[in-house]
Structure formats: C-alpha cells, structure tokens
Design an enzyme around this catalytic site. Structure first.
Site, PDB file in Angstrom:
ATOM      1  N   CYS A   1       5.254  -1.326   5.876  1.00 31.50           N
ATOM      2  CA  CYS A   1       4.077  -0.145   5.371  1.00 31.50           C
ATOM      3  C   CYS A   1       3.347   0.056   6.380  1.00 31.50           C
ATOM      4  O   CYS A   1       2.938   0.693   7.539  1.00 31.50           O
ATOM      5  CB  CYS A   1       4.091  -0.659   4.119  1.00 31.50           C
ATOM      6  SG  CYS A   1       3.588   0.883   3.094  1.00 31.50           S
TER       7      CYS A   1
ATOM      8  N   HIS B   1       8.388  -3.357   0.203  1.00 31.90           N
ATOM      9  CA  HIS B   1       7.012  -4.815   1.290  1.00 31.90           C
ATOM     10  C   HIS B   1       8.316  -5.475  -0.168  1.00 31.90           C
ATOM     11  O   HIS B   1       9.369  -5.452  -0.169  1.00 31.90           O
ATOM     12  CB  HIS B   1       6.352  -4.097  -0.143  1.00 31.90           C
ATOM     13  CG  HIS B   1       4.881  -3.341   0.514  1.00 31.90           C
ATOM     14  ND1 HIS B   1       4.009  -3.860   1.025  1.00 31.90           N
ATOM     15  CD2 HIS B   1       4.884  -2.373   0.546  1.00 31.90           C
ATOM     16  CE1 HIS B   1       3.117  -2.885   1.898  1.00 31.90           C
ATOM     17  NE2 HIS B   1       3.467  -1.703   1.121  1.00 31.90           N
TER      18      HIS B   1
HETATM   19  N1  GLN Z   1      -1.901   3.062   3.210  1.00 32.77           N
HETATM   20  C1  GLN Z   1      -0.729   3.316   4.133  1.00 32.77           C
HETATM   21  C2  GLN Z   1       0.070   4.902   2.838  1.00 32.77           C
HETATM   22  O1  GLN Z   1      -0.236   5.101   1.590  1.00 32.77           O
HETATM   23  C3  GLN Z   1      -0.024   2.712   3.540  1.00 32.77           C
HETATM   24  C4  GLN Z   1       0.396   1.677   2.371  1.00 32.77           C
HETATM   25  C5  GLN Z   1       1.411   0.508   1.988  1.00 32.77           C
HETATM   26  O2  GLN Z   1       1.004  -0.052   3.100  1.00 32.77           O
HETATM   27  N2  GLN Z   1       2.110   0.325   1.050  1.00 32.77           N
HETATM   28  O3  GLN Z   1       1.198   5.326   3.643  1.00 32.77           O
END
Ligand code: GLN
Length: 239
Positions: A93, A189
């Site tokens: 992510c 995730h």
């Molecule tokens: N901040 C990033 C987004 O919102 C990644 C978020 C995350 O790692 N869940 O796209």
C-alpha cells in the site's frame, strides 16, 4: 541456509498489521529448518542493504508517507542497487506507492524511490474493499483487503494479478499490484502473507535462489489451514 529480513521504518509504516507478514516469512523459513532473522530499521537508523535478503515496506497514512519520503532520499541509491541486483522486496500500500516516481495528494506531492516505473495520484474517494486476485504466478487466488486514496499507474510493468473482486490499482484497469524483477508491490493489507502462502514462498524461494543458487528448492509445508482461510475469502466474495 539463512535469510535476513529488513523491515523498513516500522515506526512510520505499519498499518493493518503489515508486520504480520514478517512473522509469516520467519515461521515458514523456520518450519523448514532455514534460519531467519529480522532487522527493523526505524526512521532514524541507517539502512545497510548489503546483509538483507528480503525487504518489507509496509503501508502508512499520507502524513507518514510524507515523513518517510525525506528518509527515502538518503537510501534511494542503495535501494536501487539492491533491486537491480535482484534483491527481494514486498511493498504494501503506502510502501507500494513509494516504489514509484511520486504520489500526488491534495496536500502536496510525495517523491518516491523511483525503483519501478510507476506513479500514483490521489483520486476521489477511497477504495476500500475485500479484494481477490488471480495471479499468473500462483494456482491459489490472492486474497486481502485494500484501503487507499491513491490510484496507481504501473505503465508497462506486469501487474501482480487480475482483479476478481475489489478495485485494484486504480479501480478501472482491472489489475492490481506490480511485479518487477524480485519486487512485489501490492495494495493488499491484512496481513497479506499468512493467507497467501504461495506468495510468501515465492519471496522466500527468490531470496534463497539469489543467495544460494538456482538449484535451491523449498520443501512443502502442511498449508491446510492457510488454504482454508484463503478459500473462505474466495468463496465469500467471488463464487
Ligand atoms: N496513504 C495512502 C493512500 O491512502 C496509502 C494508504 C495505506 O497504506 N493504506 O492511498
């Protein structure tokens, strides 16, 4: 045989238990009699890639990514050499987005590592879904959970998989993640690896082959429970 896993910036990038991926890699090595150790590099530590066999870059909020981006500048050249010499990376992510050229948000643009030719731009609304992929790399589907505001364009790179349910890289292309050399980037995730044992073993095998030679093979493990968990998600959201 021994593998050393580097966990990059767990103080900033550790959303949704991405750390669990490390436990999974360690256990799957140890169950096979392969020694495994993890070195955590916090944001003020110096990262030495020379002793690392697998690198994990986890997810983070935009704010944390903004902080991390300053640190990334310091390690970019060493990280690039590691990747180009077939070092193994799993980036999730926020960490996945940071592999690319930039991540543009309404708060500013976060400069990435430029390890893979890709970029991310924030879109309208967040893509929050249970997600299932079919990857050419594995027989089993890849199952997980995604929550991101960024939309990632992987240019001409290979995706990790085709989206069977969920949004994926940008919610429209029908693909998720990226595979470049021995680097896997993904929005999933979860943690991702315990319920996707073939993906965990892909990382372990790539790292072992690089270190000990192409002839290395992995012994099979009893993955009954892992397969049941994977199948449960697949049946719930796809079939
Ligand atoms: N901040 C990033 C987004 O919102 C990644 C978020 C995350 O790692 N869940 O796209």
């Amino acid at each position: 045989m021994k593998l050393t896993i580097g966990h990059l910036y767990p103080d900033l990038l550790n959303l949704y238990g991405d750390r669990g991926n490390i436990q999974c890699l360690m256990k799957r090595c140890q169950w096979r009699g392969i020694e495994a150790e993890t070195i955590a590099f916090e944001s003020n530590d110096r990262v030495d890639f020379s002793g690392l066999d697998i690198v994990l870059l986890g997810g983070g909020s935009d704010r944390e990514q903004m902080l991390v981006c300053e640190k990334l500048k310091e390690i970019r050249d060493d990280f690039k050499s590691y990747v180009e010499s077939d070092g193994v990376v799993i980036a999730i992510c926020g960490g996945y987005q940071l592999l690319g050229k930039y991540y543009k948000t309404d708060q500013g643009t976060i400069t990435g590592l430029e390890l893979v030719d890709m970029y991310t731009e924030q879109g309208e609304g967040r893509l929050i879904h249970n997600i299932v992929l079919k990857s050419e790399l594995f027989d089993m589907p890849i199952v997980g959970f995604e929550n991101h505001g960024g939309r990632t364009c992987i240019q001409n790179n290979k995706p990790l998989g085709k989206v069977l349910t969920g949004a994926g890289n940008d919610g429209t292309s029908g693909y998720e993640g990226v595979v470049y050399r021995n680097v896997i980037g993904t929005y999933l995730h979860g943690p991702l690896l315990p319920k996707n044992p073939q993906l965990a073993d892909w990382l372990i095998l790539r790292a072992l082959k690089k270190k000990y030679g192409e002839e290395v093979e992995l012994t099979d493990l009893d993955d009954t429970q892992e397969k049941e968990a994977n199948d449960y998600i697949y049946k719930r959201f796809v079939k």
